[in-house]
Design an enzyme around this catalytic site. Structure first.
Site, PDB file in Angstrom:
ATOM      1  N   HIS A 211       0.832  -1.210   0.000  1.00 56.57           N
ATOM      2  CA  HIS A 211       0.000   0.000   0.000  1.00 56.57           C
ATOM      3  C   HIS A 211       0.870   1.265   0.000  1.00 56.57           C
ATOM      4  O   HIS A 211       0.598   2.203  -0.739  1.00 56.57           O
ATOM      5  CB  HIS A 211      -0.888   0.040   1.257  1.00 56.57           C
ATOM      6  CG  HIS A 211      -1.922  -1.040   1.343  1.00 56.57           C
ATOM      7  ND1 HIS A 211      -2.030  -1.881   2.421  1.00 56.57           N
ATOM      8  CD2 HIS A 211      -2.913  -1.408   0.492  1.00 56.57           C
ATOM      9  CE1 HIS A 211      -3.040  -2.708   2.245  1.00 56.57           C
ATOM     10  NE2 HIS A 211      -3.579  -2.462   1.073  1.00 56.57           N
TER      11      HIS A 211
ATOM     12  N   LYS B 275     -16.255  -6.842   7.612  1.00 52.50           N
ATOM     13  CA  LYS B 275     -17.206  -6.903   8.729  1.00 52.50           C
ATOM     14  C   LYS B 275     -16.486  -6.986  10.065  1.00 52.50           C
ATOM     15  O   LYS B 275     -16.846  -6.317  11.005  1.00 52.50           O
ATOM     16  CB  LYS B 275     -18.140  -8.078   8.531  1.00 52.50           C
ATOM     17  CG  LYS B 275     -19.145  -7.784   7.439  1.00 52.50           C
ATOM     18  CD  LYS B 275     -20.396  -8.622   7.557  1.00 52.50           C
ATOM     19  CE  LYS B 275     -21.398  -8.248   6.494  1.00 52.50           C
ATOM     20  NZ  LYS B 275     -21.279  -9.016   5.265  1.00 52.50           N
TER      21      LYS B 275
ATOM     22  N   ARG C 292      -2.519  -6.546  -8.423  1.00 51.32           N
ATOM     23  CA  ARG C 292      -1.342  -7.378  -8.172  1.00 51.32           C
ATOM     24  C   ARG C 292      -1.300  -8.584  -9.085  1.00 51.32           C
ATOM     25  O   ARG C 292      -0.255  -9.048  -9.500  1.00 51.32           O
ATOM     26  CB  ARG C 292      -1.336  -7.864  -6.719  1.00 51.32           C
ATOM     27  CG  ARG C 292      -1.103  -6.775  -5.710  1.00 51.32           C
ATOM     28  CD  ARG C 292      -1.532  -7.201  -4.359  1.00 51.32           C
ATOM     29  NE  ARG C 292      -2.938  -7.587  -4.383  1.00 51.32           N
ATOM     30  CZ  ARG C 292      -3.645  -7.897  -3.325  1.00 51.32           C
ATOM     31  NH1 ARG C 292      -3.091  -7.906  -2.144  1.00 51.32           N
ATOM     32  NH2 ARG C 292      -4.918  -8.216  -3.435  1.00 51.32           N
TER      33      ARG C 292
ATOM     34  N   SER D   8      -2.974  -7.660   2.864  1.00 52.61           N
ATOM     35  CA  SER D   8      -3.214  -7.493   4.303  1.00 52.61           C
ATOM     36  C   SER D   8      -3.656  -8.816   4.914  1.00 52.61           C
ATOM     37  O   SER D   8      -3.262  -9.149   6.043  1.00 52.61           O
ATOM     38  CB  SER D   8      -4.305  -6.451   4.543  1.00 52.61           C
ATOM     39  OG  SER D   8      -3.884  -5.195   4.097  1.00 52.61           O
TER      40      SER D   8
END
Ligand code: PNS
Length: 163
Positions: free
Chosen positions: A22, A46, A94, A132
């Site tokens: 990032h 969530k 990616r 992530s």
């Protein structure tokens, strides 16, 4: 208020947590944008590992360039982009597996806001495998992620997963 000639890019995502991938894309965005707003989605995942406040704080520690700011947003990305005067939204690509979702999202966003252009950026080669979710998983089981994230993020992951 920014002058109308200022090109503002929004880089939206969950950033749970921000990775070196990032960070790379934020800095690449400055090649064509005068200001980059990293936009942390309130409800993208969530059950995020890090709270919204934690994600924002970690990004602020990881990216300190003066032309970069971090904001959170709730609701539609296009509404946020309009509010901050952005003309471009940035997303990373990616692998081919990213493409379908990203393409759908870009087309939907264009449908909602034709004036907002989506720009896909390719990360540095040695960061293309990074995500992530993989960072969270490796860190959860005690693997070394120190090369994959900023030291502040590394520390925060260690605290989260401290037994
Ligand atoms: O890092 P992520 O989880 O892939 O980011 C996804 C994100 C936050 C960019 C996307 O879910 C989003 O834009 N959410 C805001 C709500 C919205 O505008 N949804 C419609 C997208 S077409």
């Amino acid at each position: 208020m920014s002058p109308s000639s200022t090109r503002i890019a929004v880089y939206p995502g969950s950033f749970d947590p921000i990775t070196r991938g990032h960070e790379d894309l934020v800095l690449r965005s400055l090649h064509f944008a005068d200001r980059v707003i990293v936009a942390v989605a309130v409800n993208a995942t969530k059950q995020p590992l890090f709270s919204l406040e934690e994600r924002v704080a970690l990004i602020r520690q990881a990216v300190t360039h003066p032309a970069v700011e971090v904001q959170s947003f709730d609701g539609l990305l296009v509404d946020f982009a309009r509010r901050v005067g952005a003309s471009v939204t940035v997303r990373g690509l990616r692998a081919v597996s990213d493409f379908e979702y990203e393409f759908q999202m870009a087309l939907m966003n264009r449908n909602l806001a034709p004036e907002l252009e989506t720009v896909f950026l390719v990360p540095a080669f040695d960061l293309t495998y990074l995500s992530s979710s993989l960072v969270r998983e490796v860190a959860r089981y005690g693997g070394d992620v120190s090369q994959l994230v900023h030291p502040a993020v590394h520390q925060a992951l260690k605290q989260k997963f401290r037994k």
